[in-house]
Design a protein around this motif. Structure first.
Motif, PDB file in Angstrom:
ATOM      1  N   PHE A  32       0.823  -1.202   0.000  1.00  0.00           N
ATOM      2  CA  PHE A  32       0.000   0.000   0.000  1.00  0.00           C
ATOM      3  C   PHE A  32       0.865   1.264   0.000  1.00  0.00           C
ATOM      4  N   ILE A  33       2.147   1.096   0.286  1.00  0.00           N
ATOM      5  CA  ILE A  33       3.041   2.254   0.318  1.00  0.00           C
ATOM      6  C   ILE A  33       3.792   2.395  -0.992  1.00  0.00           C
ATOM      7  N   ASP A  34       4.280   1.301  -1.498  1.00  0.00           N
ATOM      8  CA  ASP A  34       5.058   1.329  -2.732  1.00  0.00           C
ATOM      9  C   ASP A  34       4.911  -0.027  -3.400  1.00  0.00           C
ATOM     10  N   GLU A  35       4.572  -0.062  -4.670  1.00  0.00           N
ATOM     11  CA  GLU A  35       4.373  -1.314  -5.382  1.00  0.00           C
ATOM     12  C   GLU A  35       5.642  -1.772  -6.087  1.00  0.00           C
ATOM     13  N   ALA A  36       6.797  -1.294  -5.641  1.00  0.00           N
ATOM     14  CA  ALA A  36       8.054  -1.652  -6.281  1.00  0.00           C
ATOM     15  C   ALA A  36       8.368  -3.124  -6.050  1.00  0.00           C
ATOM     16  N   TRP A  37       9.229  -3.658  -6.945  1.00  0.00           N
ATOM     17  CA  TRP A  37       9.559  -5.071  -6.880  1.00  0.00           C
ATOM     18  C   TRP A  37      10.369  -5.429  -5.643  1.00  0.00           C
ATOM     19  N   TRP A  38      10.952  -4.411  -4.991  1.00  0.00           N
ATOM     20  CA  TRP A  38      11.819  -4.734  -3.856  1.00  0.00           C
ATOM     21  C   TRP A  38      11.051  -4.895  -2.545  1.00  0.00           C
ATOM     22  N   THR A  39       9.709  -4.957  -2.630  1.00  0.00           N
ATOM     23  CA  THR A  39       8.918  -5.155  -1.405  1.00  0.00           C
ATOM     24  C   THR A  39       9.307  -6.445  -0.684  1.00  0.00           C
ATOM     25  N   VAL A  40       9.324  -7.549  -1.443  1.00  0.00           N
ATOM     26  CA  VAL A  40       9.672  -8.837  -0.841  1.00  0.00           C
ATOM     27  C   VAL A  40      11.132  -8.841  -0.410  1.00  0.00           C
ATOM     28  N   GLY A  41      12.008  -8.230  -1.206  1.00  0.00           N
ATOM     29  CA  GLY A  41      13.416  -8.169  -0.847  1.00  0.00           C
ATOM     30  C   GLY A  41      13.648  -7.414   0.445  1.00  0.00           C
ATOM     31  N   THR A  42      12.919  -6.305   0.612  1.00  0.00           N
ATOM     32  CA  THR A  42      13.046  -5.526   1.849  1.00  0.00           C
ATOM     33  C   THR A  42      12.604  -6.346   3.057  1.00  0.00           C
ATOM     34  N   ALA A  43      11.481  -7.051   2.908  1.00  0.00           N
ATOM     35  CA  ALA A  43      11.001  -7.892   4.011  1.00  0.00           C
ATOM     36  C   ALA A  43      11.997  -8.985   4.347  1.00  0.00           C
ATOM     37  N   THR A  44      12.603  -9.566   3.319  1.00  0.00           N
ATOM     38  CA  THR A  44      13.575 -10.639   3.534  1.00  0.00           C
ATOM     39  C   THR A  44      14.793 -10.137   4.308  1.00  0.00           C
ATOM     40  N   VAL A  45      15.314  -8.965   3.905  1.00  0.00           N
ATOM     41  CA  VAL A  45      16.491  -8.412   4.565  1.00  0.00           C
ATOM     42  C   VAL A  45      16.185  -8.054   6.019  1.00  0.00           C
ATOM     43  N   LEU A  46      15.040  -7.399   6.240  1.00  0.00           N
ATOM     44  CA  LEU A  46      14.701  -6.986   7.596  1.00  0.00           C
ATOM     45  C   LEU A  46      14.481  -8.192   8.516  1.00  0.00           C
ATOM     46  N   LEU A  47      13.843  -9.234   7.977  1.00  0.00           N
ATOM     47  CA  LEU A  47      13.651 -10.436   8.788  1.00  0.00           C
ATOM     48  C   LEU A  47      14.990 -11.109   9.090  1.00  0.00           C
ATOM     49  N   GLY A  48      15.916 -11.085   8.113  1.00  0.00           N
ATOM     50  CA  GLY A  48      17.227 -11.649   8.352  1.00  0.00           C
ATOM     51  C   GLY A  48      17.957 -10.932   9.466  1.00  0.00           C
ATOM     52  N   LEU A  49      17.861  -9.600   9.496  1.00  0.00           N
ATOM     53  CA  LEU A  49      18.492  -8.835  10.565  1.00  0.00           C
ATOM     54  C   LEU A  49      17.806  -9.097  11.907  1.00  0.00           C
ATOM     55  N   ALA A  50      16.472  -9.215  11.877  1.00  0.00           N
ATOM     56  CA  ALA A  50      15.740  -9.480  13.124  1.00  0.00           C
ATOM     57  C   ALA A  50      16.124 -10.831  13.713  1.00  0.00           C
ATOM     58  N   GLY A  51      16.411 -11.814  12.852  1.00  0.00           N
ATOM     59  CA  GLY A  51      16.778 -13.136  13.345  1.00  0.00           C
ATOM     60  C   GLY A  51      18.083 -13.164  14.106  1.00  0.00           C
ATOM     61  N   LEU A  52      18.921 -12.135  13.910  1.00  0.00           N
ATOM     62  CA  LEU A  52      20.196 -12.069  14.620  1.00  0.00           C
ATOM     63  C   LEU A  52      20.046 -11.544  16.039  1.00  0.00           C
ATOM     64  N   VAL A  53      18.883 -11.011  16.372  1.00  0.00           N
ATOM     65  CA  VAL A  53      18.631 -10.502  17.722  1.00  0.00           C
ATOM     66  C   VAL A  53      18.339 -11.693  18.643  1.00  0.00           C
ATOM     67  N   PRO A  54      19.087 -11.895  19.731  1.00  0.00           N
ATOM     68  CA  PRO A  54      18.881 -13.073  20.594  1.00  0.00           C
ATOM     69  C   PRO A  54      17.457 -13.207  21.115  1.00  0.00           C
ATOM     70  N   ALA A  55      16.808 -12.074  21.446  1.00  0.00           N
ATOM     71  CA  ALA A  55      15.464 -12.147  22.026  1.00  0.00           C
ATOM     72  C   ALA A  55      14.421 -12.622  21.028  1.00  0.00           C
ATOM     73  N   MET A  56      14.739 -12.612  19.742  1.00  0.00           N
ATOM     74  CA  MET A  56      13.760 -13.040  18.743  1.00  0.00           C
ATOM     75  C   MET A  56      13.377 -14.505  18.931  1.00  0.00           C
ATOM     76  N   ARG A  57      14.314 -15.328  19.421  1.00  0.00           N
ATOM     77  CA  ARG A  57      13.977 -16.736  19.638  1.00  0.00           C
ATOM     78  C   ARG A  57      12.960 -16.886  20.758  1.00  0.00           C
TER      79      ARG A  57
END
Length: 389
Positions: A32-57
């Protein structure tokens, strides 16, 4: 038929579907903010960074327990860890989990929606209506037999819901479960608990068995003697031994009630005089020889040595009665020697099969020592050597 419908009567089927659907909620907001192709890529990168946070487990573990296993005690719920990531391996598995949950959730959600749209199109065209927009698979024409195909797409959608729920649960058990190091730590803790329960059982056997043996021997001797003074001494010995057994019982029960309570107050070889006096009061003629610095014996060795001496004296009273007994406690170099001998009152062969004698041998083996029990030149002997290191 009942078996096929049974999954749909369980709440966990729908919470698993919710768990998968939640995985794509916030990435979908980017559309709803931007229909660019990098929507899924952005989500993938952010989730990858979130997984490195110990409390995420912790967050993902609690969520998986609640939605994927129904938060049941034990079973699958216990296999999912809810502690922070401790190693980079744990963080790596968390990254893989978040990415898998995102893409599997997106795939299953879209597939489920498409199958429902297909069902609607089949029913609508069978009734002479038009197709709904957004379906991947077009339904051409308006034929009555479309209504026959509609249940198949609906059943396939239901199978996707159930199957994807089982799949994401299996993946969660694999990626959110304990690491090999955590499994080893849990196994060691379980082993320690079993060893502690075995030790407690031995202590109860030794302490209570000794108290009952003394009580029986003293009561029988007092009745046979018919001497008021001897009866008073016998009752005093029974009282003292019973009080000591009650203290041991209370301490052991306290440990069982509070698993984290430190074990303290257990008797050591420094309290051996109490055992010797109890045996003498029961009629046994005990000659004791103590050599070496007994007070310097390490705590675990001294405590187990006390229990070995207690069981050996109990066997003397139980099987031989009021006979002369020789007790030797010797600390020399890096070894503790316990030797108890008494005359045999009946022929005996072998090292003895009683639980008390077996416990003596097991105690010695656990401490890295060895024990010999059995007849020796007309006497019964218990000879134990324990390393002090």
């Amino acid at each position: 038929m009942v078996r096929m419908l049974r999954p749909f009567t369980r709440a966990v089927t729908y919470t698993r579907w919710l768990h998968l659907s939640m995985a794509i909620v916030w990435p979908s907001l980017w559309l709803f903010i931007d229909e660019a192709w990098w929507t899924v890529g952005t989500a993938t990168v952010l989730l990858g960074l979130a997984g490195l946070v110990p409390a995420m487990r912790v967050v993902e573990g609690f969520q998986a327990r609640l939605l994927l296993t129904g938060h049941r005690d034990g079973g699958e719920s216990a296999e999912i860890v809810v502690t922070p990531s401790a190693t980079w391996g744990d963080r790596g598995r968390m990254v893989v989990w978040l990415q898998t949950r995102l893409f599997l959730g997106a795939l299953v959600s879209h597939l489920g929606v498409q199958l429902l749209l297909l069902t609607v199109d089949l029913v609508s065209t069978a009734l002479g209506g038009g197709r709904a927009g957004g379906a991947w698979l077009p339904v051409e024409g308006r034929h009555w037999w479309h209504a026959v195909l509609a249940p198949f797409s609906l059943v396939l959608a239901a199978a996707v819901v159930v199957g994807s729920g089982h799949l994401i649960t299996r993946i969660a058990l694999r990626l959110l479960g304990p690491s090999p190091a955590e499994r080893m730590a849990a196994l060691e803790e379980r082993t320690e608990q079993l060893l502690e329960r075995t030790r407690i059982a031995r202590e109860l056997h030794d302490s209570i068995g000794h108290a009952l043996t003394v009580a029986v021997v003293q009561a029988g001797a007092a009745r046979a003697a018919g001497d008021p003074a001897f009866t008073d001494r016998a009752l005093a010995a029974i009282e003292e031994t019973g009080r000591a057994a009650l203290e041991d019982l209370e301490r052991v029960l306290g440990v069982l009630r509070e698993s984290q309570k430190p074990v303290s107050g257990r008797p050591t070889l420094a309290d051996a005089d109490r055992l010797l006096e109890s045996a003498r009061a029961s009629g046994a003629k005990v000659e004791a020889e103590v050599t070496g610095p007994v007070d310097t014996v390490p705590g675990p060795v001294s405590r187990e040595g006390y229990r070995i001496l207690q069981e050996a004296l109990t066997n003397v009273l139980r099987h031989a009665g009021a006979v002369p007994a020789q007790v030797r406690v010797q600390v020399t170099g890096d070894t503790l020697v316990l030797a108890i001998r008494n005359p045999l009152t009946a022929p005996v062969s072998g090292p003895g099969r009683g639980s008390g004698l077996r416990g003596i041998r097991e105690r010695a083996a656990l401490l890295g020592g060895h024990a010999r029990t059995g007849p020796d030149e007309g006497d019964w002997q218990v000879h134990v050597e324990l390393p002090l290191s």
